[in-house]
Design a protein around this motif. Structure first.
Motif: not given
Length: 113
Positions: A5-17
């Motif tokens: 698995x990959x692709x996690x991270x930190x994002x602001x509310x309303x964003x996308x991952x």
């Protein structure tokens, strides 16, 4: 079956991952794949599932915001997460079901408010 698995991270509310789960090994025996998540202090929660036939299922909390899909070879599953909310913060785990359950390592998703 091995899952990466990959692709996690930190994002602001309303964003996308977008999360990716790549399967290897006895992939012909996989009947369905998907994602669970677990937030601190909470039980593991089913997020989304896709069957070998392409049928999808989502937790009510993510319907309309998350989309699960896979590649044509059925070896990679994606979780597109849009309109992220702080309550989506969790470790996300990819899984696959044959006659047994297989799990990938978790990937952290953090949504800041």
């Amino acid at each position: 079956v091995q899952l990466q698995a990959s692709g996690g991270g930190l994002v602001q509310a309303g964003g996308s991952l977008r999360l990716t789960c790549a399967a290897s090994g006895s992939i012909f025996s996989i009947s369905y794949m998907g994602w669970y998540r677990q937030a601190p202090g909470n039980e593991r929660e089913l997020v989304a599932t896709i069957t070998s036939g392409g049928r999808t299922n989502y937790a009510d909390s993510v319907k309309g915001r998350f989309t699960i899909s896979r590649d044509n070879a059925k070896t990679t599953v994606y979780l597109q997460m849009n309109s992220l909310k702080p309550e989506d913060t969790a470790v996300y785990y990819c899984y696959a079901i044959t006659g047994a359950a297989y799990w990938g390592q978790g990937t952290q998703v953090t949504v800041s408010s």
